[in-house]
Design an enzyme around this catalytic site. Sequence first.
Site, short mmCIF file in Angstrom:
data_model
loop_
_atom_site.label_atom_id
_atom_site.label_comp_id
_atom_site.label_asym_id
_atom_site.label_seq_id
_atom_site.Cartn_x
_atom_site.Cartn_y
_atom_site.Cartn_z
N LYS B 109 6.89 -4.52 11.53
CA LYS B 109 6.98 -3.26 10.78
C LYS B 109 6.58 -2.09 11.65
O LYS B 109 7.20 -1.02 11.61
CB LYS B 109 6.09 -3.34 9.53
CG LYS B 109 6.69 -4.24 8.43
CD LYS B 109 5.72 -4.60 7.33
CE LYS B 109 6.36 -5.65 6.40
NZ LYS B 109 5.40 -6.22 5.44
N GLN B 153 -0.46 -5.95 3.32
CA GLN B 153 0.25 -7.17 3.68
C GLN B 153 -0.28 -8.33 2.85
O GLN B 153 -1.47 -8.60 2.82
CB GLN B 153 0.07 -7.45 5.19
CG GLN B 153 0.84 -8.65 5.70
CD GLN B 153 2.36 -8.44 5.62
OE1 GLN B 153 2.87 -7.36 5.95
NE2 GLN B 153 3.09 -9.46 5.16
N ASP B 176 6.16 -0.28 -1.41
CA ASP B 176 6.59 -1.65 -1.73
C ASP B 176 7.25 -1.71 -3.11
O ASP B 176 7.98 -2.65 -3.40
CB ASP B 176 5.37 -2.60 -1.73
CG ASP B 176 5.32 -3.45 -0.47
OD1 ASP B 176 6.37 -3.58 0.19
OD2 ASP B 176 4.25 -3.98 -0.15
#
Lengths: 349, 349
Positions: B109, B153, B176
């Site tokens: 990422k 995460q 997200d």
Amino acid sequence: MASSSIFNPPSSTTALLLRTRRPIHVGPTSLRFSTIHSAPPSSRLVSIAASATEASVAKVIDGKLVAKQIRDEIAAEVSRMREAVGVIPGLAVILVGDRKDSATYVRNKKKACESVGINSLEVNLPADSTEEEVLNYISGYNDDPSVHGILVQLPLPSHMDEQNVLNAVGIEKDVDGFHPLNIGRLAMRGREPLFVPCTPKGCIELLHRYGISIKGKRAVVIGRSNIVGMPAALLLQREDATVSVVHSRTSNPEEITRQADIIIAAVGQPNMVRGSWIKPGAVIIDVGINPVDDPSSSRGYRLVGDVCYEEAIKVASAITPVPGGVGPMTIAMLLQNTLSSAKRINSFQ
Amino acid sequence: MASSSIFNPPSSTTALLLRTRRPIHVGPTSLRFSTIHSAPPSSRLVSIAASATEASVAKVIDGKLVAKQIRDEIAAEVSRMREAVGVIPGLAVILVGDRKDSATYVRNKKKACESVGINSLEVNLPADSTEEEVLNYISGYNDDPSVHGILVQLPLPSHMDEQNVLNAVGIEKDVDGFHPLNIGRLAMRGREPLFVPCTPKGCIELLHRYGISIKGKRAVVIGRSNIVGMPAALLLQREDATVSVVHSRTSNPEEITRQADIIIAAVGQPNMVRGSWIKPGAVIIDVGINPVDDPSSSRGYRLVGDVCYEEAIKVASAITPVPGGVGPMTIAMLLQNTLSSAKRINSFQ
């Protein structure tokens, strides 16, 4: 059953062929009901004629009766809570304008509250009120500890932003369950909504109370509205049904509904779902309440569902009538949501 | 196409029967792709043999290529915004513990951010950190105007409450898209989520970029996870597909998938969807990334999808490979969400 007069009794010739279903179509759901309307053993002949009349009669799911039971249960809980902790659940209803239908709905809700011992507060604002005035009332009820549920009667006058107004209702008092946070939790596995929207909740409650199993079943929801179809689909999926949602853009809805063990119809189209759309033995929950012209009625109209009842009752294993099916359940669920809210706010089990 | 080596080329005998499909199964989707992989006119023979080999080859949906295009577009937008208003989008990633796979994802990422000019901030906390420490970092990033997206995460160490932690991410920075408020808005007609979860968004973006129409199509989503299956179903429904969700409690998934024009498979079961589960001409989006033992590989394993690619490619009209299909799209969508967030926060169009 009041509904049995709607269709013709079978002739004596076809009587022997009664209760015959092609086995390939018979799911567990229909088996569940086979004890209810199957003929005595002597007449249970399996037809070998290809043209066998499928004339079994669905069980009528009596929403009025179930709603009455639930209201009795709620009344008992309300008085238990009042005696134990001195708290009486309170529902505040905000009505803006003078629509006759809305006024009737609000009056019915008020009466239902009274019948179970829930306090009802009501404010009736003129149609030309400002959005700010409505928001002020909501804000007041949000802060009022005697209010456990807040309900804004829809539709609002067109000069108001419905989203804005509904979003102002505190999530803890959103007994309608329309807040996106509630809907999001409803959609997510492992999350619990504070409230489930009343009408789809009532549909599932009817299935539960009639012992109709949902897990592993094929369910088809017709309609994808925010207040019925969409949350109904989410609820069925939470109960482990395999869910398909059919809507105005679906080119062949009947092909899909014919695969369903459970159909929830919520489109507002009178008699849209015909007998041929239904798998023999399926369970039908009809949310539609549509007025159709009827000169023989004193009101000039009568109410019919989204499902053609006369046809469906010959194919389905169970069906809700209109009126008297889902309708009475909606208010019962509103009372239940208000009671749960009062219990949660007061940490009363 | 790199994938064409996976299956055997047709023999010269069957070559004449290539591209033959039973018309009853051919939907608009497959027609759309007929120009892409149909043989030259001279070899387009329609077989009348009942045993016609259905050996057409699906178009491979190249997620790596599309993701690259999208990243180029994002890079251009990032520099346009920087030049116009001096703002650089920032993504903060919180990694707790030392799971190797998580560390790899975070590194990827970070690299992806750098490649498009997005600032990446990273904090790596030890596995025995307290939930409060994580919450403190989130709170800091919530208040930091240089951060436009916050990503925790997953999975978190087991002593932490994942819901609590995710809920702490400000809705404005929830790139997200996992916040229930976002999911609720995604489910509701007439509402717009601030962010759509990256993987399902990537699936839909692939369909769009390949010109595959969704409206009115039968779509089946396999799997109902909060991060892929459920939001994918909601997205497809928003695009007017008729959606069915198949899951572990579905007794006959293949009967349902065989009706689909579009299948999104997201269950994490290697090769679960066989060729026989697929309607000829269907479009397959395979979200699964499953390691399976492979002694011939230097790593001892290889990655396969939820769909048996070798079989599916002979039946479908288009399919995503694994790897190189949905995978690269997830990060591209994360970058897109971060860019949109920075634009929204800075009112930059």
